[in-house]
Design an enzyme around this catalytic site. Sequence first.
Site, short mmCIF file in Angstrom:
data_model
loop_
_atom_site.label_atom_id
_atom_site.label_comp_id
_atom_site.label_asym_id
_atom_site.label_seq_id
_atom_site.Cartn_x
_atom_site.Cartn_y
_atom_site.Cartn_z
N ASP A 52 42.70 44.31 31.52
CA ASP A 52 43.07 44.43 30.10
C ASP A 52 41.82 44.64 29.24
O ASP A 52 41.91 44.83 28.03
CB ASP A 52 43.92 43.25 29.63
CG ASP A 52 43.22 41.91 29.83
OD1 ASP A 52 42.09 41.89 30.33
OD2 ASP A 52 43.83 40.88 29.46
N SER A 53 40.64 44.67 29.89
CA SER A 53 39.42 45.10 29.20
C SER A 53 39.55 46.56 28.76
O SER A 53 38.73 47.04 27.98
CB SER A 53 38.19 44.92 30.10
OG SER A 53 38.42 45.48 31.38
N ASP A 91 46.16 43.81 35.38
CA ASP A 91 46.28 42.63 34.52
C ASP A 91 47.62 42.61 33.80
O ASP A 91 48.02 43.63 33.20
CB ASP A 91 45.19 42.66 33.43
CG ASP A 91 43.94 41.91 33.85
OD1 ASP A 91 44.03 41.02 34.71
OD2 ASP A 91 42.86 42.23 33.31
N GLU A 190 35.31 33.72 36.20
CA GLU A 190 34.47 34.42 35.23
C GLU A 190 33.56 33.45 34.48
O GLU A 190 34.01 32.44 33.92
CB GLU A 190 35.37 35.18 34.23
CG GLU A 190 34.58 35.94 33.17
CD GLU A 190 35.39 36.99 32.42
OE1 GLU A 190 36.55 37.25 32.78
OE2 GLU A 190 34.83 37.55 31.45
O1 KIV Z 1 39.98 42.78 32.25
C1 KIV Z 1 38.96 42.70 32.97
O2 KIV Z 1 38.12 43.60 33.01
C2 KIV Z 1 38.78 41.50 33.78
C3 KIV Z 1 37.50 41.37 34.53
C4 KIV Z 1 36.39 41.05 33.64
C5 KIV Z 1 37.61 40.38 35.63
O3 KIV Z 1 39.63 40.66 33.80
#
Ligand code: KIV
Length: 272
Positions: A52-53, A91, A190
């Site tokens: 979700d980044s 995610d 994390e």
């Molecule tokens: O959304 C993301 O990129 C993440 C990673 C940082 C593990 O959850």
Amino acid sequence: MSVHKKEIKRITTHVLLEMKQRGEKIAMLTGYDFSMAKIIDNAGIDIILVGDSASNVMAGHETTLPITLDQMIYHASAVIRAVERCLVVVDLPFGTYQGNSKEALSSAIRIMKESGAHAVKLEGGSEILESVKRILSAGIPVMGHLGLTPQSIYKFGTYVVRAKEDEEAQKLIADAKLLEEAGCFALVLEKIPAKLATQVAKEVKIPIIGIGAGNGVDGQVLVVHDMLGITHEFSPRFLRRYANLYDEIKGAVEHYISDVKSQDFPNKNEQY
Ligand code: KIV
């Protein structure tokens, strides 16, 4: 004449477990689109996380909270169309699983059915255990995520290292064990102290993938835009940059602009 498709050994959750058992480290990166996912998969990555980044690096939001389930499915579908070998984990975005376990299951089912992804990831421990169990009961593999969980940023208030104090560290260890017992196939840890992450990796049998969690875990994950240097303002201590694509791309675009303005491009060989 028969056409033989190249035999590719796909990465499954079982393969990841075997990697942990024989001490082979797991390499995971985020990916959000077809072209980048193809490069990453061809390079031999084990897992692509459609994180979700995407809310930050693809859409320009300040946090991961605004991204929707439809948008995650859009990114995941593009990644799935690109990959031949790696496991694709997606995610569940903020607000699609915390309410109740039925909602969590229907969100996970939408991701699996509409994108073709192989697994989902959820942030949190005991608070979301019922949702994790319900998703698992439908045969959907689940990756957990503990430590700094960016969907809770407004609760934490900052992106500093988590679980430095004993109480939070003990809860994290207990949550990791709960998620393992529930049937999660792996966990992301994390931004927590390396010593704590190493302890968790030793105390659970499932693979532990770290980001800012040191070297004593079973694998590493980074946001692909960060490790390629496409984002250049974000510089946490845990980030190693393997390229400086911000400058490379900017330089190439400046060169192109200059060639267009000077009429150097296109030349005689670049026209019909
Ligand atoms: O959304 C993301 O990129 C993440 C990673 C940082 C593990 O959850």
